[in-house]
Design an enzyme around this catalytic site. Structure first.
Site, PDB file in Angstrom:
ATOM      1  N   TYR A  98       0.819  -1.219   0.000  1.00 52.74           N
ATOM      2  CA  TYR A  98       0.000   0.000   0.000  1.00 52.74           C
ATOM      3  C   TYR A  98       0.849   1.264   0.000  1.00 52.74           C
ATOM      4  O   TYR A  98       0.555   2.228   0.703  1.00 52.74           O
ATOM      5  CB  TYR A  98      -0.958  -0.003   1.213  1.00 52.74           C
ATOM      6  CG  TYR A  98      -2.203  -0.784   0.928  1.00 52.74           C
ATOM      7  CD1 TYR A  98      -3.273  -0.205   0.267  1.00 52.74           C
ATOM      8  CD2 TYR A  98      -2.293  -2.128   1.280  1.00 52.74           C
ATOM      9  CE1 TYR A  98      -4.414  -0.942  -0.023  1.00 52.74           C
ATOM     10  CE2 TYR A  98      -3.434  -2.873   0.990  1.00 52.74           C
ATOM     11  CZ  TYR A  98      -4.493  -2.264   0.336  1.00 52.74           C
ATOM     12  OH  TYR A  98      -5.615  -2.981   0.034  1.00 52.74           O
TER      13      TYR A  98
ATOM     14  N   TYR B  36     -14.563  -3.767   2.875  1.00 49.31           N
ATOM     15  CA  TYR B  36     -13.237  -4.284   2.536  1.00 49.31           C
ATOM     16  C   TYR B  36     -13.097  -5.674   3.137  1.00 49.31           C
ATOM     17  O   TYR B  36     -13.291  -5.856   4.337  1.00 49.31           O
ATOM     18  CB  TYR B  36     -12.132  -3.375   3.081  1.00 49.31           C
ATOM     19  CG  TYR B  36     -10.755  -3.944   2.861  1.00 49.31           C
ATOM     20  CD1 TYR B  36     -10.107  -3.796   1.635  1.00 49.31           C
ATOM     21  CD2 TYR B  36     -10.104  -4.663   3.861  1.00 49.31           C
ATOM     22  CE1 TYR B  36      -8.852  -4.347   1.417  1.00 49.31           C
ATOM     23  CE2 TYR B  36      -8.843  -5.214   3.656  1.00 49.31           C
ATOM     24  CZ  TYR B  36      -8.224  -5.053   2.428  1.00 49.31           C
ATOM     25  OH  TYR B  36      -6.981  -5.597   2.210  1.00 49.31           O
TER      26      TYR B  36
ATOM     27  N   ASP C  29     -17.491 -10.855   8.570  1.00 44.78           N
ATOM     28  CA  ASP C  29     -16.039 -10.687   8.480  1.00 44.78           C
ATOM     29  C   ASP C  29     -15.605  -9.908   9.717  1.00 44.78           C
ATOM     30  O   ASP C  29     -15.678  -8.683   9.753  1.00 44.78           O
ATOM     31  CB  ASP C  29     -15.680  -9.942   7.191  1.00 44.78           C
ATOM     32  CG  ASP C  29     -14.180  -9.696   7.069  1.00 44.78           C
ATOM     33  OD1 ASP C  29     -13.443 -10.005   8.023  1.00 44.78           O
ATOM     34  OD2 ASP C  29     -13.753  -9.179   6.016  1.00 44.78           O
TER      35      ASP C  29
ATOM     36  N   LYS D 126      -6.056 -11.021  12.152  1.00 48.53           N
ATOM     37  CA  LYS D 126      -5.553  -9.850  12.860  1.00 48.53           C
ATOM     38  C   LYS D 126      -5.286 -10.077  14.362  1.00 48.53           C
ATOM     39  O   LYS D 126      -4.255 -10.593  14.718  1.00 48.53           O
ATOM     40  CB  LYS D 126      -6.468  -8.668  12.614  1.00 48.53           C
ATOM     41  CG  LYS D 126      -6.411  -8.226  11.147  1.00 48.53           C
ATOM     42  CD  LYS D 126      -6.792  -6.792  10.909  1.00 48.53           C
ATOM     43  CE  LYS D 126      -6.352  -6.349   9.535  1.00 48.53           C
ATOM     44  NZ  LYS D 126      -7.431  -6.080   8.593  1.00 48.53           N
TER      45      LYS D 126
HETATM   46  C1  LIG Z   1      -7.540  -6.522   7.130  1.00 47.03           C
HETATM   47  C2  LIG Z   1      -8.849  -7.103   6.772  1.00 47.03           C
HETATM   48  C3  LIG Z   1      -8.935  -8.204   5.913  1.00 47.03           C
HETATM   49  C4  LIG Z   1      -7.740  -8.798   5.236  1.00 47.03           C
HETATM   50  O1  LIG Z   1      -6.852  -9.367   6.142  1.00 47.03           O
HETATM   51  P1  LIG Z   1      -5.328  -9.608   5.716  1.00 47.03           P
HETATM   52  O2  LIG Z   1      -4.757 -10.403   6.826  1.00 47.03           O
HETATM   53  O3  LIG Z   1      -4.714  -8.242   5.599  1.00 47.03           O
HETATM   54  O4  LIG Z   1      -5.341 -10.326   4.420  1.00 47.03           O
HETATM   55  C5  LIG Z   1     -10.188  -8.737   5.649  1.00 47.03           C
HETATM   56  N1  LIG Z   1     -11.283  -8.215   6.210  1.00 47.03           N
HETATM   57  C6  LIG Z   1     -11.240  -7.161   7.041  1.00 47.03           C
HETATM   58  C7  LIG Z   1     -12.496  -6.660   7.654  1.00 47.03           C
HETATM   59  C8  LIG Z   1     -10.020  -6.553   7.335  1.00 47.03           C
HETATM   60  O5  LIG Z   1      -9.976  -5.485   8.130  1.00 47.03           O
END
Ligand SMILES: *Cc1c(COP(=O)(O)O)cnc(C)c1O
Length: 426
Positions: A15, A152, A239, A268
């Site tokens: 990025y 996202y 998600d 995360k």
């Molecule tokens: C960061 C993120 C992703 C992608 O995760 P990565 O480990 O960076 O591939 C997917 N969904 C959400 C809501 C995110 O914040």
């Protein structure tokens, strides 16, 4: 040559427009909320290093568990083999996730966690409608996908396809599969006009859309949407890659709602931000659609590092810390501090001030998030000079600190934000 010069010769950063890129900050050490650079400058990591570091950097408890596991078993293929950390982690996650969820599928990051969820949902319908032995499916297999504008879900192609179309996806536009993007629900929500029973699944970031600009939306509206989806048998995929593990004030953002998802994606904060690991948790009835004598009903998906034992161990250690009284009370303390900060912010020129749990966001100018807004870089460097690391999403400034941040450190962050608002930026 110093680290920065060596970096500039060989590294391509994520990025990042490499042309005229400001020098990357050479970090040699982490300690709690602090990142420490080569010169010994200390920066409060006010965005948890891209939203992952929930217990602070270089946590000794997690580090020790990682070390012990690395000496015992560092990796093993996860097809045909199993191990204690993967099974224990699945047991513990299912103990804290909504009771509807009954199975854990591992991968190794957030994008893969959402890819797996989408594949599970599409193949659920494919499997359910398949006429065995013929390699064909009846035409009632649902293939359409619902997603929210502004969302996202990651950077791989499937994840990009179910995300909002914007600057991140522009170059790949015609290679992305079609999805129905609907508005994030509002308090006075009216369901969109759709042929609902054509949809296989809906994917959404519950209540807080992260990379799309820290957009927060209505609980009651989301509940209304989820109830409709459930009544139409649309698989609901939450998600929670970013919202999981206390970020929004509850262990999972889905807990703010009455309707619970059928699939939850995690990454995360899962390992406390120490190791790459992804989880896709699903309801047992989804799993059962893959259990068959028919080999074509197998979920043909996996990664070399699926359920890596060290990563699973790091996640178990992170859960130990998360489940201690101290951590959840820290989440509450930060949320309360944020509330006070938000009421002070309302006296300033900050726009669209919003908060959910440990996350505060606002726009510096302009009405909505503009990712390519050029104030972002200057804000980062100005904040760094004051000992705080921020990385705005364009004109959207946000705070998402590790839970171990103290009241004093949080005050320092707030003071820097107030300074940034009062300064003319170029
Ligand atoms: C960061 C993120 C992703 C992608 O995760 P990565 O480990 O960076 O591939 C997917 N969904 C959400 C809501 C995110 O914040």
């Amino acid at each position: 040559m110093n680290l920065v010069d060596r970096d500039k010769k060989v590294i391509w950063h994520p990025y990042t427009q490499q042309h005229k890129m400001p020098d990357p900050v050479p970090i040699v050490r982490g300690e709690g909320v602090y990142l420490i650079d080569e010169q010994g400058h200390r920066y409060i990591d006010a965005i948890s290093s891209w939203w992952v570091t929930i217990h602070g950097h270089a946590n000794a408890y997690i580090a020790r568990k990682i070390y012990e596991q690395a000496l015992l078993l560092e990796q093993v293929i996860f097809a045909g083999f199993t191990h204690e950390p993967a099974v224990r982690l699945a047991e513990r996650l299912l103990g804290i996730l909504p009771p509807e969820l009954g199975r854990i599928f591992y991968s190794d990051n957030g994008s893969t966690a959402t890819e797996v969820a989408i594949k599970m949902a599409l193949q659920y319908w494919w499997n359910s409608s398949r006429i065995e032995e013929t390699n064909t499916s009846q035409n009632q297999s649902r293939t359409k996908i619902l997603a929210l504008k502004n969302s996202y879900h990651g950077d791989t192609f499937g994840a990009m396809s179910v995300s909002a179309r914007g600057v991140f996806t522009l170059a790949f536009q015609d290679k992305l599969f079609e999805v129905e993007l609907i508005d994030p629900p509002t308090d006075d929500y009216e369901l969109p006009n759709l042929q609902w029973n054509e949809f296989a699944c809906i994917i959404y970031e519950p209540l807080l859309q992260g990379a799309g600009g820290m957009n927060m939306y209505s609980k009651s509206g989301l509940d209304q949407l989820l109830q409709k989806c459930k009544s139409e048998k649309i698989i609901c995929i939450a998600d929670e890659v970013m919202t999981g593990f206390g970020r929004t004030g509850k262990l999972f953002a889905s807990e703010h709602c009455v309707s619970q998802p059928d699939v939850i994606c995690l990454s995360k904060g899962l390992t406390g931000g120490t190791m790459a690991l992804g989880v896709t948790a699903c309801a047992d009835w989804i799993y059962q659609a893959f259990v068959s004598d028919d080999k074509l009903k197998t979920l043909f998906h996996g990664h070399s590092f699926t359920a890596n034992p060290i990563a699973c161990t790091a996640a178990l250690a992170s859960l130990d810390l998360l489940e201690s009284e101290q951590t959840m009370s820290a989440v509450n303390r930060i949320s309360q501090q944020h509330e006070e900060f938000v009421s002070n912010l309302r006296q300033s020129s900050a726009k669209n001030i919003r908060q959910l749990g440990t996350v505060v966001a606002f726009e510096l100018d302009g009405d909505a998030n503009q990712y390519l807004h050029n104030s972002s870089g200057s804000i980062t460097s100005l904040a760094l000079r004051h000992g705080v690391y921020l990385r705005p999403l364009g004109n959207t400034i946000y705070l998402m600190p590790p839970y171990c941040i103290s009241d004093e450190q949080l005050l320092q962050v707030y003071n820097v934000v107030h300074k940034l608002i009062s300064v003319e930026l170029v």
